[in-house]
Design an enzyme around this catalytic site. Structure first.
Site, PDB file in Angstrom:
ATOM      1  N   ARG A  20       0.713 -20.305 -18.821  1.00 34.63           N
ATOM      2  CA  ARG A  20       1.384 -21.543 -19.230  1.00 34.63           C
ATOM      3  C   ARG A  20       2.676 -21.749 -18.442  1.00 34.63           C
ATOM      4  O   ARG A  20       2.950 -22.852 -17.948  1.00 34.63           O
ATOM      5  CB  ARG A  20       1.685 -21.515 -20.737  1.00 34.63           C
ATOM      6  N   ASN A  38      -2.296 -22.749 -25.080  1.00 32.63           N
ATOM      7  CA  ASN A  38      -3.320 -21.727 -25.305  1.00 32.63           C
ATOM      8  C   ASN A  38      -4.160 -22.129 -26.506  1.00 32.63           C
ATOM      9  O   ASN A  38      -3.613 -22.498 -27.551  1.00 32.63           O
ATOM     10  CB  ASN A  38      -2.670 -20.378 -25.607  1.00 32.63           C
TER      11      ASN A  38
END
Ligand code: MN
Length: 246
Positions: A20, A38
């Site tokens: 990320r 996620n």
């Protein structure tokens, strides 16, 4: 920004490898807006929008990922441009929230969200609702100290219980606190009673600005429900407001 937008699902070993954070760095360098999160199934989901060449370059990055990732597949599809003004990590806590039920001169619920180290606060006369069809008036009041989040008891002529608490995520297309300054803030609550997406929409600015608190339509929405009536007890002490210092 005129451009295009995609939604992508990235499969493989993509959690716990800085995916990320690397995606955010790449997107910001490319001036692509959107978000990355996620998912519970082990994938990474991305919304990206901007200049077509930049979005294409971001998708190329997703196929590779950061050094420790092992990407096995990227499925991406064109979607509508949503007008994001940031590239954010979604699904991460932004801080705590608390809802205190407060019997003072008037009975109300105080919704407080941790923003920039203080508790931004709204007095909600009828309390929050999990019914997306219900719009609850929320009057902006002064910031509270985080140290008072657990206060419960009798103070002068007023009584307070901690009606709900937990953590929250900041959502929406605009970074916080600008979202609040502009009068439209979307967030996700992880409380014991309140869960899922909510929106605060300002309807009258100025001192004691008026907002509407609205449950968003998601899996946590409970049309027709009345959570204030169904769950009146403190999440700290299991007492109702009436059982306090009677
Ligand atoms: Mn109050």
């Amino acid at each position: 920004m005129a451009g295009e937008a995609i939604r992508a699902v990235v499969r493989g070993e993509v959690h716990g490898v800085g995916f990320r954070e690397a995606t955010v760095r790449c997107a910001r360098k490319l001036e692509v807006d959107g978000w990355v999160r996620n998912e519970a199934d082990g994938t990474v989901r991305v919304h990206a929008e901007g200049a077509p060449a930049a979005v294409e370059e971001l998708v190329a990055f997703l196929h590779q990922g950061p050094r420790l990732a092992r990407v096995t597949a990227v499925e991406s599809e064109r979607v509508a441009v949503e007008g994001h003004e940031q590239f954010a990590i979604r699904g991460v806590s932004a801080g705590v929230f608390v809802v205190q039920e407060h019997a003072a001169t008037a009975h109300h619920f105080d919704l407080r969200l941790e923003v920039g180290g203080v508790m931004r606060s709204w007095a909600v006369p009828k309390g929050p609702s999990l019914d997306p069809a219900v719009k609850r008036l929320a009057v902006e009041v002064g910031d509270h100290d985080t140290a008072r989040n657990t206060f419960e008891g009798v103070l002068d002529a007023s009584r307070v219980i901690v009606w709900d608490r937990g953590t929250y995520e900041q959502g929406g297309r605009v970074p916080w606190p600008q979202a609040l300054e502009r009068g439209h803030a979307v967030f996700v609550l992880h409380g014991q009673k309140l869960r899922g997406g909510f929106a605060l929409q300002r309807t009258r600015p100025g001192a004691e600005a008026q907002w509407l608190l609205i449950k968003r339509r998601d899996d946590s929405a409970r049309p027709g429900s009345d959570i204030v009536a169904e769950s009146p007890r403190s999440v700290l002490s299991d007492r109702t407001l009436d059982e306090l210092g009677a």
